[in-house]
Scaffold this motif. Structure first.
Motif, mmCIF file in Angstrom:
data_model
loop_
_atom_site.group_PDB
_atom_site.id
_atom_site.type_symbol
_atom_site.label_atom_id
_atom_site.label_comp_id
_atom_site.label_asym_id
_atom_site.label_seq_id
_atom_site.Cartn_x
_atom_site.Cartn_y
_atom_site.Cartn_z
ATOM 1 N N ALA A 36 0.868 -1.170 0.145
ATOM 2 C CA ALA A 36 0.036 -0.045 0.113
ATOM 3 C C ALA A 36 1.024 1.197 -0.015
ATOM 4 C CB ALA A 36 -0.959 -0.027 1.263
ATOM 5 N N SER A 37 0.667 2.046 -0.883
ATOM 6 C CA SER A 37 1.710 3.382 -1.068
ATOM 7 C C SER A 37 0.353 4.425 -1.368
ATOM 8 C CB SER A 37 2.583 3.271 -2.337
ATOM 9 O OG SER A 37 3.426 4.265 -2.088
ATOM 10 N N ASN A 38 -0.453 4.564 -0.343
ATOM 11 C CA ASN A 38 -1.614 5.725 -0.575
ATOM 12 C C ASN A 38 -1.346 6.987 0.543
ATOM 13 O OD1 ASN A 38 -4.038 7.075 -0.519
ATOM 14 N ND2 ASN A 38 -5.223 5.410 -0.231
ATOM 15 N N ALA A 39 -0.752 7.818 -0.277
ATOM 16 C CA ALA A 39 -0.403 9.297 0.432
ATOM 17 C C ALA A 39 -1.536 9.960 0.706
ATOM 18 C CB ALA A 39 0.386 10.027 -0.509
ATOM 19 N N GLU A 40 -2.867 9.641 0.239
ATOM 20 C CA GLU A 40 -3.899 10.433 0.298
ATOM 21 C C GLU A 40 -4.615 9.922 1.609
ATOM 22 O OE1 GLU A 40 -4.988 12.034 -3.987
ATOM 23 O OE2 GLU A 40 -5.998 10.479 -2.952
ATOM 24 N N ALA A 41 -4.099 8.775 2.523
ATOM 25 C CA ALA A 41 -4.873 8.068 3.313
ATOM 26 C C ALA A 41 -3.820 7.702 4.358
ATOM 27 C CB ALA A 41 -5.671 6.840 2.833
ATOM 28 N N GLY A 42 -2.780 8.490 4.732
ATOM 29 C CA GLY A 42 -1.850 7.966 5.625
ATOM 30 C C GLY A 42 -0.577 7.790 5.416
ATOM 31 N N PRO A 74 6.629 -11.243 -7.280
ATOM 32 C CA PRO A 74 6.468 -9.635 -7.752
ATOM 33 C C PRO A 74 5.913 -9.010 -6.667
ATOM 34 C CG PRO A 74 4.658 -10.863 -9.041
ATOM 35 C CD PRO A 74 5.607 -12.156 -8.224
ATOM 36 N N VAL A 75 5.786 -7.656 -6.912
ATOM 37 C CA VAL A 75 5.170 -6.627 -5.927
ATOM 38 C C VAL A 75 4.286 -5.996 -6.919
ATOM 39 C CG1 VAL A 75 5.455 -4.579 -4.490
ATOM 40 C CG2 VAL A 75 6.898 -6.375 -4.386
ATOM 41 N N VAL A 76 2.803 -5.836 -6.256
ATOM 42 C CA VAL A 76 1.847 -5.013 -6.726
ATOM 43 C C VAL A 76 1.532 -3.942 -5.878
ATOM 44 C CG1 VAL A 76 -0.694 -5.108 -7.549
ATOM 45 C CG2 VAL A 76 0.819 -7.085 -7.707
ATOM 46 N N ALA A 77 1.665 -2.696 -6.393
ATOM 47 C CA ALA A 77 1.278 -1.550 -5.671
ATOM 48 C C ALA A 77 0.048 -0.802 -5.801
ATOM 49 C CB ALA A 77 2.618 -0.557 -5.786
ATOM 50 N N HIS A 78 -0.505 -0.545 -4.435
ATOM 51 C CA HIS A 78 -1.544 0.355 -4.578
ATOM 52 C C HIS A 78 -1.002 1.898 -4.329
ATOM 53 C CE1 HIS A 78 -5.776 1.938 -3.198
ATOM 54 N NE2 HIS A 78 -4.955 2.830 -3.180
ATOM 55 N N ALA A 79 -0.753 2.547 -5.673
ATOM 56 C CA ALA A 79 -0.221 3.730 -5.660
ATOM 57 C C ALA A 79 -1.159 4.814 -5.750
ATOM 58 C CB ALA A 79 0.715 3.956 -6.757
ATOM 59 N N GLN A 80 -1.432 5.748 -4.654
ATOM 60 C CA GLN A 80 -2.497 6.936 -5.009
ATOM 61 C C GLN A 80 -1.670 8.173 -4.362
ATOM 62 O OE1 GLN A 80 -6.139 5.582 -3.296
ATOM 63 N NE2 GLN A 80 -7.026 7.713 -3.054
ATOM 64 N N GLY A 81 -1.820 9.162 -4.862
ATOM 65 C CA GLY A 81 -1.241 10.413 -4.439
ATOM 66 C C GLY A 81 -0.356 10.824 -5.446
ATOM 67 N N ALA A 82 0.030 12.324 -5.230
ATOM 68 C CA ALA A 82 0.872 12.592 -6.232
ATOM 69 C C ALA A 82 2.303 11.898 -6.256
ATOM 70 C CB ALA A 82 1.113 14.248 -5.798
ATOM 71 N N GLY A 83 2.556 11.669 -7.384
ATOM 72 C CA GLY A 83 3.962 11.103 -7.412
ATOM 73 C C GLY A 83 4.202 9.683 -6.971
ATOM 74 N N GLU A 84 3.062 9.097 -6.496
ATOM 75 C CA GLU A 84 3.155 7.994 -6.224
ATOM 76 C C GLU A 84 3.219 6.657 -7.240
ATOM 77 O OE1 GLU A 84 3.693 6.484 -2.876
ATOM 78 O OE2 GLU A 84 4.250 8.560 -2.470
ATOM 79 N N ALA A 85 2.456 6.814 -8.265
ATOM 80 C CA ALA A 85 2.636 5.975 -9.333
ATOM 81 C C ALA A 85 3.962 5.913 -9.888
ATOM 82 C CB ALA A 85 1.531 6.143 -10.369
ATOM 83 N N GLN A 86 4.598 7.110 -10.243
ATOM 84 C CA GLN A 86 6.062 7.132 -10.725
ATOM 85 C C GLN A 86 7.016 6.595 -9.605
ATOM 86 O OE1 GLN A 86 3.406 9.231 -10.567
ATOM 87 N NE2 GLN A 86 4.449 11.308 -11.735
ATOM 88 N N ARG A 87 6.802 6.730 -8.444
ATOM 89 C CA ARG A 87 7.815 6.316 -7.565
ATOM 90 C C ARG A 87 7.661 4.716 -7.560
ATOM 91 N NH1 ARG A 87 8.732 5.912 -1.382
ATOM 92 N NH2 ARG A 87 6.275 5.544 -1.347
ATOM 93 N N ALA A 88 6.213 4.064 -7.510
ATOM 94 C CA ALA A 88 6.360 2.676 -7.396
ATOM 95 C C ALA A 88 7.215 1.995 -8.313
ATOM 96 C CB ALA A 88 5.056 2.280 -7.325
ATOM 97 N N ALA A 89 6.668 2.706 -9.630
ATOM 98 C CA ALA A 89 7.500 2.167 -10.672
ATOM 99 C C ALA A 89 8.990 1.966 -10.606
ATOM 100 C CB ALA A 89 7.019 2.763 -12.101
ATOM 101 N N ARG A 90 9.772 3.224 -10.303
ATOM 102 C CA ARG A 90 10.744 3.473 -10.162
ATOM 103 C C ARG A 90 11.714 2.604 -9.159
ATOM 104 N NH1 ARG A 90 13.478 6.536 -6.426
ATOM 105 N NH2 ARG A 90 11.435 7.832 -5.819
#
Length: 373
Positions: A200-206, A227-243
């Motif tokens: 979980a990488s949800n910057a809008e909820a904690g 493999p890792v599946v990421a819940h990416a939410q919030g500014a920049g989180e999708a790019q960060r998870a991919a990086r």
């Protein structure tokens, strides 16, 4: 024995379908001239790459056209037991109470299953508006097995998403404070039989993980072949998870518009699970535009619905199919996103499409009655 055109996961091929020992089986063999032909096409059971089986009436899956699901957040003991059962039959499927949930959880699941409105809409879409929900339920007596892959519990920072959500079942998340607890949680999920790890990488909820701790989880998962599946939410989180080398995003990015260079980088490194139909308004518009450009750039889009997020149907979701078409994914590309099982595999569910370009919602199980004498 009938000649049949079948979808092998990438395109259409010719084969033979026959009834052997009471089972419908498909062989990858060119039919001889004059062999009776099955109209339409044959395809394996579809895959929903993002479900939450503890939030739905899972017994309905056995009479759907799904042959495989990927659960992305559940109590690992409960979901591993369901995965072992494979929904062999509706009557024999294990109840959620039997799998470690209390009465409140079980009632919540029933309340969030397929309601009459959803069923009527599906009936009309399938050209079957004359049959009531109760009549349709009779077809659930002979349910097919459903393959279940799962991540087990969400891995989240202390106080992170979804630790404060009422819908999160007991045991469905692990709060990770440091490298030691990260390694322990990954080992726990792997030992339970997980096929991936959910972060979980949800910057809008904690809070979200630091880059270092996120990478620690990725490395620990990689060491177990997961493999890792990421819940990416919030500014920049999708790019960060991919990086940070997440393999998939649990949701197509919906909180911000990615520019074309970001889209190109993601298309080369991660797959997106669609889940478009859970959104509306600006979030839907943003996700749809991102998916359209990601797909055009050669990115891999996988059909997924976040089943259990609201009153979603327990089966193929016509709203998600429509949303994918709106994003420019249709025809064989849509079938690839649905990742059907290989129909040549004797364990696969065999479905019949009325035409090679037919809406997947019109697929139904192939039966002996379909074969021409």
């Amino acid at each position: 024995m009938n000649a049949a055109t079948f979808f092998d996961g990438e395109g259409w091929r010719e084969g033979l379908v026959e009834l052997i020992d009471g089972r419908m089986l498909l062989r990858d063999e060119r039919p001889a001239p004059g062999t009776p032909r099955l109209d339409g096409g044959v395809i394996g059971g579809f895959t929903d790459h993002h479900v939450h089986l503890q939030l739905v009436d899972h017994t309905l899956l056995g009479s759907s056209t799904l042959g495989r699901v990927v659960d992305l957040g559940a109590n690992p003991a409960a979901i591993s037991a369901l995965a072992a059962a494979r929904f062999v039959s509706v009557a024999g499927a294990p109840s959620l109470n039997e799998r470690g949930l209390d009465d409140t959880d079980a009632r919540a699941l029933n309340e969030r299953g397929l309601d009459d409105t959803d069923a009527h809409a599906l009936d009309e879409r399938e050209g079957d508006s004359t049959r009531s929900l109760s009549e349709r339920s009779e077809t659930k007596r002979a349910a097919h097995p459903v393959a279940i892959d799962f991540a087990g519990a969400f891995l989240t920072p202390v106080g992170g998403y979804p630790s404060h959500r009422d819908w999160a079942p007991a045991g469905s998340f692990r709060e990770i404070a440091d490298a030691e607890t990260a390694h322990a949680a990954v080992a726990e999920m792997a030992d339970a039989g997980a096929s991936c790890i959910k972060v979980a990488s949800n910057a809008e909820a904690g809070p979200v993980f630091t880059d270092v701790l996120f990478r620690t989880i990725v490395d620990a998962a990689s060491a177990r072949g997961l493999p890792v599946v990421a819940h990416a939410q919030g500014a920049g989180e999708a790019q960060r998870a991919a990086r940070l080398d997440a393999t998939r995003l649990a949701h197509a990015p919906f909180t911000e518009h990615l520019d074309d260079s970001e889209i190109a980088a993601q298309a080369a490194s991660v797959a997106w699970i669609s889940t478009l139909s859970i959104h509306d308004g600006d979030a839907l518009a943003t996700a749809t535009d991102n998916v359209r450009r990601f797909h055009a750039a050669g990115g891999t889009v996988l059909y997924g619905t976040d089943m259990g997020n609201g009153p979603t149907p327990v089966g193929l979701n016509p709203a998600e199919l429509d949303a994918l078409r709106d994003a420019g994914i249709d025809g064989d590309d849509l079938l690839r996103a649905l990742a059907p099982q290989d129909p040549r595999d004797p364990e696969s569910v065999l479905l019949r499409l009325p035409g090679l370009d037919a809406d997947p919602i019109l697929a139904r199980p192939l039966t002996p009655a379909d074969l021409k004498a």
